[in-house]
Design an enzyme around this catalytic site. Structure first.
Site, PDB file in Angstrom:
ATOM      1  N   GLU A 190      -9.923  -5.974   4.501  1.00 52.36           N
ATOM      2  CA  GLU A 190     -10.347  -4.623   4.913  1.00 52.36           C
ATOM      3  C   GLU A 190     -11.458  -4.069   4.024  1.00 52.36           C
ATOM      4  O   GLU A 190     -11.638  -2.853   3.922  1.00 52.36           O
ATOM      5  CB  GLU A 190      -9.154  -3.667   4.908  1.00 52.36           C
ATOM      6  CG  GLU A 190      -8.017  -4.071   5.824  1.00 52.36           C
ATOM      7  CD  GLU A 190      -8.339  -3.978   7.315  1.00 52.36           C
ATOM      8  OE1 GLU A 190      -9.528  -3.888   7.678  1.00 52.36           O
ATOM      9  OE2 GLU A 190      -7.379  -4.010   8.110  1.00 52.36           O
ATOM     10  N   HIS A 226      -5.012   2.282   2.140  1.00 48.91           N
ATOM     11  CA  HIS A 226      -4.707   1.971   3.546  1.00 48.91           C
ATOM     12  C   HIS A 226      -3.288   1.413   3.608  1.00 48.91           C
ATOM     13  O   HIS A 226      -2.955   0.472   2.876  1.00 48.91           O
ATOM     14  CB  HIS A 226      -5.698   0.949   4.097  1.00 48.91           C
ATOM     15  CG  HIS A 226      -5.252   0.318   5.387  1.00 48.91           C
ATOM     16  ND1 HIS A 226      -4.879   1.062   6.493  1.00 48.91           N
ATOM     17  CD2 HIS A 226      -5.093  -0.976   5.758  1.00 48.91           C
ATOM     18  CE1 HIS A 226      -4.528   0.247   7.467  1.00 48.91           C
ATOM     19  NE2 HIS A 226      -4.635  -1.008   7.044  1.00 48.91           N
ATOM     20  N   HIS A 266       0.373   0.712   6.315  1.00 54.44           N
ATOM     21  CA  HIS A 266       0.935   0.630   7.663  1.00 54.44           C
ATOM     22  C   HIS A 266       2.237   1.431   7.668  1.00 54.44           C
ATOM     23  O   HIS A 266       3.205   1.035   8.306  1.00 54.44           O
ATOM     24  CB  HIS A 266       1.217  -0.822   8.059  1.00 54.44           C
ATOM     25  CG  HIS A 266       0.020  -1.715   8.049  1.00 54.44           C
ATOM     26  ND1 HIS A 266       0.105  -3.079   8.160  1.00 54.44           N
ATOM     27  CD2 HIS A 266      -1.307  -1.424   7.952  1.00 54.44           C
ATOM     28  CE1 HIS A 266      -1.115  -3.604   8.129  1.00 54.44           C
ATOM     29  NE2 HIS A 266      -1.986  -2.618   7.994  1.00 54.44           N
ATOM     30  N   TYR A 304       1.410  21.378   2.143  1.00 55.56           N
ATOM     31  CA  TYR A 304       0.915  20.204   1.424  1.00 55.56           C
ATOM     32  C   TYR A 304       0.167  19.232   2.315  1.00 55.56           C
ATOM     33  O   TYR A 304      -0.735  18.536   1.843  1.00 55.56           O
ATOM     34  CB  TYR A 304       2.039  19.521   0.621  1.00 55.56           C
ATOM     35  CG  TYR A 304       2.081  20.099  -0.766  1.00 55.56           C
ATOM     36  CD1 TYR A 304       2.489  21.402  -0.969  1.00 55.56           C
ATOM     37  CD2 TYR A 304       1.623  19.375  -1.852  1.00 55.56           C
ATOM     38  CE1 TYR A 304       2.459  21.978  -2.217  1.00 55.56           C
ATOM     39  CE2 TYR A 304       1.591  19.933  -3.113  1.00 55.56           C
ATOM     40  CZ  TYR A 304       2.008  21.239  -3.298  1.00 55.56           C
ATOM     41  OH  TYR A 304       1.958  21.795  -4.544  1.00 55.56           O
ATOM     42  N   HIS A 314      -2.737   0.875  14.263  1.00 54.59           N
ATOM     43  CA  HIS A 314      -2.814   0.091  13.025  1.00 54.59           C
ATOM     44  C   HIS A 314      -2.258   0.865  11.832  1.00 54.59           C
ATOM     45  O   HIS A 314      -1.271   0.445  11.241  1.00 54.59           O
ATOM     46  CB  HIS A 314      -4.271  -0.348  12.818  1.00 54.59           C
ATOM     47  CG  HIS A 314      -4.500  -1.227  11.646  1.00 54.59           C
ATOM     48  ND1 HIS A 314      -5.652  -1.943  11.462  1.00 54.59           N
ATOM     49  CD2 HIS A 314      -3.731  -1.508  10.570  1.00 54.59           C
ATOM     50  CE1 HIS A 314      -5.583  -2.632  10.348  1.00 54.59           C
ATOM     51  NE2 HIS A 314      -4.428  -2.380   9.786  1.00 54.59           N
TER      52      HIS A 314
HETATM   53  P1  13P Z   1      -5.147  -7.735   3.417  1.00 50.91           P
HETATM   54  O1  13P Z   1      -3.940  -8.557   3.014  1.00 50.91           O
HETATM   55  O2  13P Z   1      -6.361  -8.589   3.661  1.00 50.91           O
HETATM   56  O3  13P Z   1      -5.403  -6.632   2.409  1.00 50.91           O
HETATM   57  O4  13P Z   1      -4.825  -7.036   4.796  1.00 50.91           O
HETATM   58  C1  13P Z   1      -3.612  -6.323   4.931  1.00 50.91           C
HETATM   59  C2  13P Z   1      -3.750  -5.199   5.874  1.00 50.91           C
HETATM   60  O5  13P Z   1      -3.126  -4.182   5.678  1.00 50.91           O
HETATM   61  C3  13P Z   1      -4.649  -5.333   7.032  1.00 50.91           C
HETATM   62  O6  13P Z   1      -4.847  -4.098   7.631  1.00 50.91           O
END
Ligand code: 13P
Length: 210
Positions: free
Chosen positions: A73, A92, A94, A119, A160
């Site tokens: 990323e 970033h 998930h 917050y 995502h």
């Molecule tokens: P990486 O392992 O390359 O950092 O990717 C993980 C991820 O969260 C992809 O969106």
């Protein structure tokens, strides 16, 4: 903060996020700006088990110059850090609830989470743009992410997950946690007559806390 201190802090904060379920498996990546480049989590690494000495080191032109190979990323992080000169770090994740909102919201939406708590407004701000779906690591996302990040501290990648910037690494992590909690609340209260903060209350928060 020195580079060794930043390496240690990044690994500690990542491990804390992992331990509390904000990331699972090898999901998620973090970058932090250095004076002459960027530190980034290596690709396929677990946020729970990072080694400070093996973090990826990129130079000012985003070329890999040390440590393990960087996150796929890298384009995502580069787009945000280039769009936001005041930002020092990008997280970033998930994380479950923010990702759920990223699956429900329409690409192009600008505020898919209502302003329910102070917050959320203070850490994330007024805008949370939803970027169209791209394959993870697809360099084609860079222009869309760059354009959105100019107006917003945080954004959602459709289907995502969340991407959050902050002035410092700690700021970015705090905002990512706040975004996840706001998403959880928004889903919990979906369909219920929850009271939102008024525009005047939001203006007051942003004027007071920036
Ligand atoms: P990486 O392992 O390359 O950092 O990717 C993980 C991820 O969260 C992809 O969106």
């Amino acid at each position: 903060m020195s580079e060794p201190e930043l390496r240690t802090l990044l690994c500690e904060l990542a491990a804390s996020l992992f331990a509390r379920g904000y990331s699972v498996g090898s999901a998620g990546n973090i970058s932090v700006r250095l004076e002459d480049g960027v530190l980034m989590t290596p690709t396929n690494s677990s946020l729970g088990r990072l080694d400070p000495a093996r973090l990826s080191r990129l130079d000012a032109e985003w070329r890999h110059v040390g440590g393990d190979a960087p996150s796929k990323e890298v384009f995502l992080h580069r787009a945000v850090l280039r769009a936001r000169p005041e930002a020092g770090a990008v997280v970033h994740l998930h994380s479950t609830h923010a990702t759920a909102v990223a699956c429900l919201a329409q690409p192009g939406e600008d505020a898919p989470i209502p302003p329910l708590t102070p917050y959320f407004v203070m850490r994330v701000g007024r805008h949370l743009p939803v970027i169209p779906y791209y394959r993870p690591g697809d360099a084609a996302m860079e222009p869309a992410v760059h354009a959105a990040a100019r107006e917003a501290r945080a954004l959602l990648l459709a289907n995502h997950g969340p991407v959050v910037s902050g002035k410092t690494l700690l700021d970015a992590v705090n905002a990512a946690e706040e975004l996840e909690e706001a998403a959880r609340l928004a889903l919990m209260l979906r369909g219920l007559p929850a009271r939102e903060l008024t525009p005047a209350q939001r203006d007051d928060l942003l004027a007071t806390f920036g």
